[in-house]
Motif scaffolding. Structure first.
Motif, PDB file in Angstrom:
ATOM      1  N   LYS A   4     -37.404 -40.814 -41.766  1.00 19.73           N
ATOM      2  CA  LYS A   4     -36.478 -41.916 -41.568  1.00 19.73           C
ATOM      3  C   LYS A   4     -35.472 -41.934 -42.711  1.00 19.73           C
ATOM      4  O   LYS A   4     -35.843 -41.732 -43.867  1.00 19.73           O
ATOM      5  CB  LYS A   4     -37.252 -43.227 -41.514  1.00 19.73           C
ATOM      6  CG  LYS A   4     -36.414 -44.400 -41.123  1.00 19.73           C
ATOM      7  CD  LYS A   4     -37.257 -45.602 -40.800  1.00 19.73           C
ATOM      8  CE  LYS A   4     -36.357 -46.705 -40.307  1.00 19.73           C
ATOM      9  NZ  LYS A   4     -37.101 -47.870 -39.900  1.00 19.73           N
ATOM     10  N   CYS A   5     -34.223 -42.186 -42.383  1.00 22.65           N
ATOM     11  CA  CYS A   5     -33.168 -42.228 -43.390  1.00 22.65           C
ATOM     12  C   CYS A   5     -33.147 -43.609 -44.045  1.00 22.65           C
ATOM     13  O   CYS A   5     -33.064 -44.616 -43.345  1.00 22.65           O
ATOM     14  CB  CYS A   5     -31.826 -41.931 -42.731  1.00 22.65           C
ATOM     15  SG  CYS A   5     -30.438 -42.035 -43.882  1.00 22.65           S
ATOM     16  N   THR A   8     -29.208 -45.198 -43.317  1.00 20.80           N
ATOM     17  CA  THR A   8     -28.799 -45.591 -41.971  1.00 20.80           C
ATOM     18  C   THR A   8     -29.934 -46.174 -41.155  1.00 20.80           C
ATOM     19  O   THR A   8     -29.690 -46.842 -40.147  1.00 20.80           O
ATOM     20  CB  THR A   8     -28.226 -44.377 -41.203  1.00 20.80           C
ATOM     21  OG1 THR A   8     -29.238 -43.379 -41.111  1.00 20.80           O
ATOM     22  CG2 THR A   8     -27.014 -43.815 -41.894  1.00 20.80           C
ATOM     23  N   LYS A  10     -31.986 -44.425 -39.407  1.00 23.40           N
ATOM     24  CA  LYS A  10     -32.261 -43.581 -38.247  1.00 23.40           C
ATOM     25  C   LYS A  10     -33.623 -42.921 -38.391  1.00 23.40           C
ATOM     26  O   LYS A  10     -33.977 -42.433 -39.452  1.00 23.40           O
ATOM     27  CB  LYS A  10     -31.199 -42.494 -38.091  1.00 23.40           C
ATOM     28  CG  LYS A  10     -29.860 -43.025 -37.662  1.00 23.40           C
ATOM     29  CD  LYS A  10     -28.895 -41.906 -37.390  1.00 23.40           C
ATOM     30  CE  LYS A  10     -27.557 -42.485 -36.947  1.00 23.40           C
ATOM     31  NZ  LYS A  10     -26.714 -41.482 -36.341  1.00 23.40           N
ATOM     32  N   GLY A  11     -34.370 -42.915 -37.279  1.00 18.51           N
ATOM     33  CA  GLY A  11     -35.688 -42.306 -37.262  1.00 18.51           C
ATOM     34  C   GLY A  11     -35.864 -41.473 -36.011  1.00 18.51           C
ATOM     35  O   GLY A  11     -34.934 -41.298 -35.226  1.00 18.51           O
ATOM     36  N   MET A  13     -36.690 -40.236 -32.283  1.00 22.44           N
ATOM     37  CA  MET A  13     -36.595 -40.816 -30.948  1.00 22.44           C
ATOM     38  C   MET A  13     -37.481 -39.993 -30.018  1.00 22.44           C
ATOM     39  O   MET A  13     -37.798 -38.855 -30.308  1.00 22.44           O
ATOM     40  CB  MET A  13     -35.148 -40.776 -30.445  1.00 22.44           C
ATOM     41  CG  MET A  13     -34.208 -41.668 -31.214  1.00 22.44           C
ATOM     42  SD  MET A  13     -32.501 -41.504 -30.663  1.00 22.44           S
ATOM     43  CE  MET A  13     -32.635 -41.928 -28.962  1.00 22.44           C
ATOM     44  N   TYR A  29     -37.071 -36.243 -30.804  1.00 23.05           N
ATOM     45  CA  TYR A  29     -35.777 -35.883 -31.378  1.00 23.05           C
ATOM     46  C   TYR A  29     -35.792 -36.381 -32.819  1.00 23.05           C
ATOM     47  O   TYR A  29     -35.841 -37.597 -33.067  1.00 23.05           O
ATOM     48  CB  TYR A  29     -34.633 -36.543 -30.607  1.00 23.05           C
ATOM     49  CG  TYR A  29     -34.434 -35.983 -29.225  1.00 23.05           C
ATOM     50  CD1 TYR A  29     -33.638 -34.869 -29.014  1.00 23.05           C
ATOM     51  CD2 TYR A  29     -35.045 -36.569 -28.129  1.00 23.05           C
ATOM     52  CE1 TYR A  29     -33.450 -34.350 -27.754  1.00 23.05           C
ATOM     53  CE2 TYR A  29     -34.866 -36.066 -26.858  1.00 23.05           C
ATOM     54  CZ  TYR A  29     -34.068 -34.954 -26.678  1.00 23.05           C
ATOM     55  OH  TYR A  29     -33.891 -34.446 -25.420  1.00 23.05           O
ATOM     56  N   PRO A  31     -34.292 -36.908 -36.752  1.00 22.18           N
ATOM     57  CA  PRO A  31     -32.986 -37.052 -37.416  1.00 22.18           C
ATOM     58  C   PRO A  31     -32.694 -35.838 -38.298  1.00 22.18           C
ATOM     59  O   PRO A  31     -33.609 -35.152 -38.757  1.00 22.18           O
ATOM     60  CB  PRO A  31     -33.156 -38.316 -38.257  1.00 22.18           C
ATOM     61  CG  PRO A  31     -34.609 -38.468 -38.450  1.00 22.18           C
ATOM     62  CD  PRO A  31     -35.270 -37.860 -37.251  1.00 22.18           C
ATOM     63  N   THR A  52     -29.705 -38.608 -43.866  1.00 21.46           N
ATOM     64  CA  THR A  52     -29.144 -37.900 -42.717  1.00 21.46           C
ATOM     65  C   THR A  52     -27.740 -37.406 -43.051  1.00 21.46           C
ATOM     66  O   THR A  52     -27.111 -37.835 -44.024  1.00 21.46           O
ATOM     67  CB  THR A  52     -29.062 -38.824 -41.496  1.00 21.46           C
ATOM     68  OG1 THR A  52     -28.280 -39.964 -41.826  1.00 21.46           O
ATOM     69  CG2 THR A  52     -30.435 -39.261 -41.041  1.00 21.46           C
ATOM     70  N   ARG A  54     -25.133 -38.100 -41.377  1.00 25.20           N
ATOM     71  CA  ARG A  54     -24.253 -39.267 -41.224  1.00 25.20           C
ATOM     72  C   ARG A  54     -24.224 -40.082 -42.515  1.00 25.20           C
ATOM     73  O   ARG A  54     -23.175 -40.573 -42.937  1.00 25.20           O
ATOM     74  CB  ARG A  54     -24.752 -40.114 -40.049  1.00 25.20           C
ATOM     75  CG  ARG A  54     -24.150 -41.490 -39.930  1.00 25.20           C
ATOM     76  CD  ARG A  54     -22.648 -41.523 -39.818  1.00 25.20           C
ATOM     77  NE  ARG A  54     -22.138 -40.778 -38.700  1.00 25.20           N
ATOM     78  CZ  ARG A  54     -20.849 -40.555 -38.493  1.00 25.20           C
ATOM     79  NH1 ARG A  54     -19.943 -41.004 -39.339  1.00 25.20           N
ATOM     80  NH2 ARG A  54     -20.447 -39.876 -37.449  1.00 25.20           N
TER      81      ARG A  54
END
Length: 85
Positions: A4-5, A8, A10-11, A13, A29, A31, A52, A54
């Motif tokens: 996990k970031c 952001t 994001k983790g 999916m 999926y 990150p 990430t 991003r």
């Protein structure tokens, strides 16, 4: 390590692999996590973060100091208040 970031949020999916015969099997999926060192000029040191792609773009645009302050809001406010026990 968590996938996990911290910037952001994001983790991983969950989705499906779909074959040509339309068979579906579960998959994850993940990150695009990268380990990157960022220089903090006010502290004259490097900070290594696992972020990430991003988040690297966000840090490049906004600056590492701003992003670190948003990640740790308690550090901005100084010491946390004492409990009333």
């Amino acid at each position: 390590m968590a996938k996990k970031c911290p910037v952001t949020g994001k983790g991983p999916m969950v989705g499906n692999n779909v074959s040509h015969a339309n068979n579906k099997t579960k998959r994850r999926y993940l990150p695009n996590l990268q380990e990157k060192s960022f220089y903090l000029p006010e502290e004259k040191r490097f900070v290594r973060l696992r972020v990430t792609a991003r988040a690297i773009r966000t840090i490049a645009k906004r600056g590492i100091e701003v992003v670190l302050q948003e990640m740790n809001p308690k550090l901005n406010q100084g010491q946390t208040h004492k409990s009333n026990r």
